[in-house]
Enzyme design. Structure first.
Site, short mmCIF file in Angstrom:
data_model
loop_
_atom_site.label_atom_id
_atom_site.label_comp_id
_atom_site.label_asym_id
_atom_site.label_seq_id
_atom_site.Cartn_x
_atom_site.Cartn_y
_atom_site.Cartn_z
N GLU A 1 73.66 16.98 59.22
CA GLU A 1 73.13 17.38 57.72
C GLU A 1 72.99 19.02 57.99
O GLU A 1 72.27 19.62 58.81
CB GLU A 1 71.90 16.69 57.60
CG GLU A 1 71.06 17.18 56.57
CD GLU A 1 72.08 17.04 54.98
OE1 GLU A 1 72.41 18.25 54.59
OE2 GLU A 1 72.45 16.11 54.47
N GLY B 1 68.14 13.30 52.87
CA GLY B 1 68.23 12.65 51.59
C GLY B 1 68.83 13.22 50.36
O GLY B 1 69.04 12.31 49.50
N GLY B 2 69.61 14.42 50.64
CA GLY B 2 70.33 14.88 49.59
C GLY B 2 69.53 15.13 48.45
O GLY B 2 68.42 15.36 48.17
N GLU C 1 75.43 22.58 22.53
CA GLU C 1 76.54 21.55 23.23
C GLU C 1 77.84 21.91 22.44
O GLU C 1 77.69 22.24 21.31
CB GLU C 1 76.18 20.21 22.95
CG GLU C 1 77.09 19.21 23.04
CD GLU C 1 77.71 19.19 24.18
OE1 GLU C 1 79.09 19.03 24.37
OE2 GLU C 1 76.97 19.32 25.21
N GLY D 1 77.62 20.01 34.00
CA GLY D 1 78.54 19.18 35.45
C GLY D 1 78.24 19.48 36.74
O GLY D 1 77.67 20.36 37.05
N ASP E 1 79.09 11.17 45.99
CA ASP E 1 79.63 11.99 44.94
C ASP E 1 80.73 12.65 45.01
O ASP E 1 81.70 12.94 44.28
CB ASP E 1 78.53 13.08 44.58
CG ASP E 1 77.39 12.90 43.59
OD1 ASP E 1 77.19 11.87 43.16
OD2 ASP E 1 76.79 13.83 43.26
N HIS F 1 57.88 -13.93 27.17
CA HIS F 1 57.41 -13.23 25.88
C HIS F 1 56.09 -12.61 26.51
O HIS F 1 55.21 -13.13 27.13
CB HIS F 1 57.16 -14.25 24.87
CG HIS F 1 56.43 -13.57 23.59
ND1 HIS F 1 57.05 -12.57 22.79
CD2 HIS F 1 55.29 -13.78 23.35
CE1 HIS F 1 56.15 -12.47 21.89
NE2 HIS F 1 55.12 -12.95 22.19
#
Length: 492
Positions: free
Chosen positions: A68, A73-74, A232, A299, A340, A473
């Site tokens: 690492e 833990g990224g 956007e 992204g 990823d 419920h």
């Protein structure tokens, strides 16, 4: 925000303090060159797939090296799921305190951003510390801190130290993508890593990108008290969802005072004395927005460009994602890619499932495959969106003759009782097989309630099986059988 688990950059002070703690781990040698250079397996990356894989392999008697270069833990632990959801919780508390419709009246609601940020940081630090302690006690594991590069199909170099193993697992994650937009290099801008470290309130936060990460940060900072604008490029927010989901999300974020600029066909950046000018539109609406801070949420990209994949012959696609087969094997025998970096899932839970698939196939004699996984994820706005399987648009594009049913959250007793009736439920099924193809629950507890449908899909059960379940419920899940009835009766 989507929960990815990439190896993300961190501030130097955090990295330095982590190195000190890392050197104290009981199974980590201070002199890497004195260690054996041959292992049964080398795992590159300690995100969400790497440590549990190390646990399974060492328990089976394998000698394992886990490498690492940044934080154990990224992204999920350090700059993703855990700190961002801690921030979401603080934002929700501020929002709830301001409500007066529940009959509880409080005074002036103030947000201490330093305390908010410190809490999120502690959540991440504590989680990382637990992971470090677990790895530190793992017999058969050698932890190495440094930058790993492949030098051949079974060779890895870590800062000048050569390691070899017949099994190599790549779990290197990804990072925020910086788009090639006019002027982007001329102005200061933030990514998700920077946002979780921010301990002050922006005057005006301009979020470029109207999808998962952008929406979560936009809503939370509006609730903290910032002016927020979402920019956007597409015609609607969160475009991968069906239009009615996108429309409902836009409606509730705008109701909280967030400005939404879709169809932004002319995005660019210029310096301004007050911060940054973001050009938005060349044809319609105000052409520019001036923000004190800009978040780029457009992204992710994989951390594969400096991994030495060419030296080992590992194939990637045009975006740099490592190509894998249905069992996560790369183009080179003995090398697998998880998380990823393989482009087959961008979430903590999919990375963990990658580990489960690989471990089951290697150690248990199983034949687990990516194709058996039902995609599911959540958007952690308030209300949250829980998603399983395909959207209606995707199902029709794949040629399915679909049955569709939807119900507003105002039909859910639990939502009415909580005074949180925004959103809707929607399910899509195949008319011939009567199997559920996908579902969305946009509403209070939607991220939890979706699992009833996700589990039925994973078990391969038809609509009629779940239709006869008897949910508790009052819960959000209790409307699911009624929702499924609507597949044959039409939406109401």
């Amino acid at each position: 925000m989507l929960c990815s688990f990439a190896l993300s950059r961190s501030c130097p002070s955090m990295a330095a303090s982590h190195r000190e703690r890392f050197d104290e781990l009981p199974n980590t040698s201070r002199d890497a060159r004195a260690m054996s250079q041959t292992f049964d397996a080398i795992i590159i990356g300690a995100g969400q797939a790497g440590p549990p894989l190390a646990g399974r392999l060492t328990a089976a008697g394998w000698k394992v090296a886990l490498v690492e270069r940044k934080l154990i833990g990224g992204t999920c632990v350090n700059t993703g799921c855990m700190p961002t959801k801690a921030l979401v919780a603080s934002a929700y508390a501020a929002h709830l305190a301001r409500r007066q419709d529940l009959g509880v009246i409080v005074g002036d609601v103030r947000v201490d951003m330093k305390a908010v940020a410190a809490r999120a940081r502690k959540v991440a630090d504590d989680a990382r510390e637990r992971n470090e302690q677990w790895l530190g006690k793992m017999k058969g594991l050698t932890l190495l801190r440094g930058h790993a590069r492949l030098t051949g199909p079974s060779q890895v170099e870590v800062d000048g130290v050569a390691l070899t193993a017949p099994h190599i697992f790549l779990n290197v994650g990804g990072r925020a993508s910086v788009p090639d937009m006019p002027g982007v290099g001329d102005v200061p801008h933030l990514d998700n890593t920077d946002m979780v470290a921010l301990d002050s309130l922006p005057d005006h936060l301009v979020v470029v990108g109207g999808s998962y990460i952008g929406l979560e940060f936009a809503q939370m900072y509006a609730r903290f008290g910032a002016k927020v604008t979402i920019v956007e490029r597409g015609e609607r927010l969160i475009a991968r969802e069906d239009p009615e989901i996108s429309d409902a999300i836009r409606a509730f974020v705008e109701a909280e005072g967030i400005t939404v600029r879709t169809d932004a066909d002319c995005i660019g950046f210029k310096p301004h004395p007050s911060g940054v000018i973001v050009t938005v539109a060349c044809r319609n609406g105000e052409p520019e927005v001036v923000g004190s801070h800009v978040l780029l949420a457009v992204g992710r990209r994989p951390n594969t460009d400096d991994l030495g994949l060419d030296a080992a012959g590992v194939a990637t696609d045009e975006r740099g994602y490592i190509k894998v087969d249905d069992r996560l094997a790369t183009s080179v025998p003995g090398i697998w890619a998880l998380g990823d970096c393989n482009g087959r899932g961008a979430f903590t839970h999919t990375a963990y499932n990658d580990f489960e698939i690989v471990a089951a196939n290697l150690l248990d004699g199983a034949d687990r495959r990516l194709g058996q996984r039902i995609p599911g994820y959540a958007l952690y706005t308030d209300p949250p969106l829980g998603r399983a399987g395909m959207t209606e648009t995707e199902a029709r594009a794949k040629g399915h003759d679909v049955l569709v049913s939807s119900r507003p959250m105002s039909r859910v007793g639990r939502a009415v009782e909580k005074g949180e009736t925004l959103g809707l439920m929607k399910v899509v099924a195949d008319r011939a097989t009567r199997h559920i193809l996908g579902a969305a629950i946009l509403g209070t507890s939607g991220d939890e309630a979706i699992h009833g449908i996700l589990d039925a899909m994973s078990a391969g059960e038809p609509v009629d099986t779940l239709r006869w379940a008897v949910p508790v419920h009052p819960t959000v899940s209790e409307l699911i059988p009624t929702l499924l009835l609507g597949l044959d009766q039409g939406s109401a």
